[in-house]
Design an enzyme around this catalytic site. Structure first.
Site, short mmCIF file in Angstrom:
data_model
loop_
_atom_site.label_atom_id
_atom_site.label_comp_id
_atom_site.label_asym_id
_atom_site.label_seq_id
_atom_site.Cartn_x
_atom_site.Cartn_y
_atom_site.Cartn_z
N SER A 102 0.85 -1.19 0.00
CA SER A 102 0.00 0.00 0.00
C SER A 102 0.89 1.23 0.00
CB SER A 102 -0.90 0.02 1.24
OG SER A 102 -1.53 1.29 1.39
N TYR A 130 -0.62 -0.97 10.69
CA TYR A 130 -0.88 -1.30 9.29
C TYR A 130 0.23 -0.77 8.37
CZ TYR A 130 -3.23 -1.60 4.77
OH TYR A 130 -3.55 -1.89 3.46
#
Length: 204
Positions: A102, A130
Site C-alpha cells: 500500500s 498497518y
C-alpha cells in the site's frame, strides 16, 4: 464466509475458464500456513506466479496464536513465510513473485527494536501497525530481489511490489459501516473489487 468463497471461486472460474483449487487457511497461524504450503507443493509442483495479496487492519491490538501482533503477522510474516516455503517451486527461468502493499507505507517508520509491535508499554495505533506491516513488505521485496540476484545460476525470477489502488474491500470491516462508505466514496468511489489506479514496482 463460505458463500463469499464460493462466489469468488465461481468468478475466477468464469474469467480463467480453468480449474480453481481453493485452500482455506487461518492466516493468524504460521503452522496452518506451513500446512497449506505443503499441500500446494504436492498439488502444484511448479508455481509460475506467486501473488501475496492479503491485508488486515485491526482496530484493537490483537495477538495471534503464535504471539505476534495481527497486522504485522498477516500482512508481512505470512507472505514472507509462504514465499520462502514455495521459493524452490518457482521456476528460475521467469517465475514471478508479487507482494501486494500500500502507498500508505510512505508514512511509516519501522522501529527496529520493536519490529513485531510486541512491546506492551507502547500505545497501540491501528494505522501505525498497518503502515508498518506494508513498509515491511516493501523491504522484504527489495531484500528478496537482491538475494535472488546474488544466487546467480541464470536465476531470472523477478520480485514486484504492487499498490492495487483504492479498493472497496473488507479490510476495514471492523470500522463503522458509515465510515467505510464515506472512505470508499472519498477515495475514488470504487465498486467492490475494482481499483481506480494501480502502481507496480520492480525491485532490482
Amino acid at each position: 464466509r463460505q458463500q463469499q468463497e464460493s462466489t469468488s471461486t465461481t468468478r475466477i472460474k468464469e474469467k480463467t475458464k480453468g480449474k480453481v483449487h481453493l485452500y482455506t487457511v487461518d492466516l493468524s497461524s504460521l503452522e496452518q500456513v506451513r500446512q497449506v504450503a505443503a499441500t500446494i507443493q504436492t498439488n502444484r509442483p511448479v508455481v509460475h506466479v506467486l501473488v501475496n495479496n492479503v491485508a488486515v487492519l485491526k482496530t484493537k491490538c490483537t495477538e495471534t496464536v503464535d504471539g505476534h501482533e495481527m497486522n504485522m503477522k498477516v500482512n508481512y510474516l505470512v507472505p514472507l513465510l509462504l514465499t520462502h516455503l514455495l521459493l524452490d517451486h518457482i521456476p528460475k527461468d521467469g517465475g514471478r513473485i508479487i507482494i501486494v502493499v500500500s502507498e500508505l507505507y510512505t508514512s511509516a517508520k519501522l522501529q527496529t527494536d520493536n519490529l513485531l509491535l510486541q512491546q506492551a508499554d507502547q500505545r497501540y495505533s491501528a494505522g501505525t501497525a498497518y503502515t508498518h506491516s506494508k513498509l515491511a513488505g516493501i523491504l522484504f521485496t527489495k531484500e528478496l530481489s537482491k538475494r535472488l540476484c546474488r544466487t546467480g545460476n541464470h536465476d531470472e525470477r523477478l520480485v514486484y511490489a504492487l499498490h492495487p489502488g483504492v479498493l472497496a474491500t473488507d479490510a476495514l470491516r471492523e470500522y463503522p459501516r458509515l465510515l467505510i462508505k464515506t472512505v470508499n466514496w472519498f477515495f475514488g468511489k470504487t465498486t467492490p473489487g475494482r481499483s481506480t489506479d494501480c502502481t507496480f514496482g520492480h525491485s532490482t
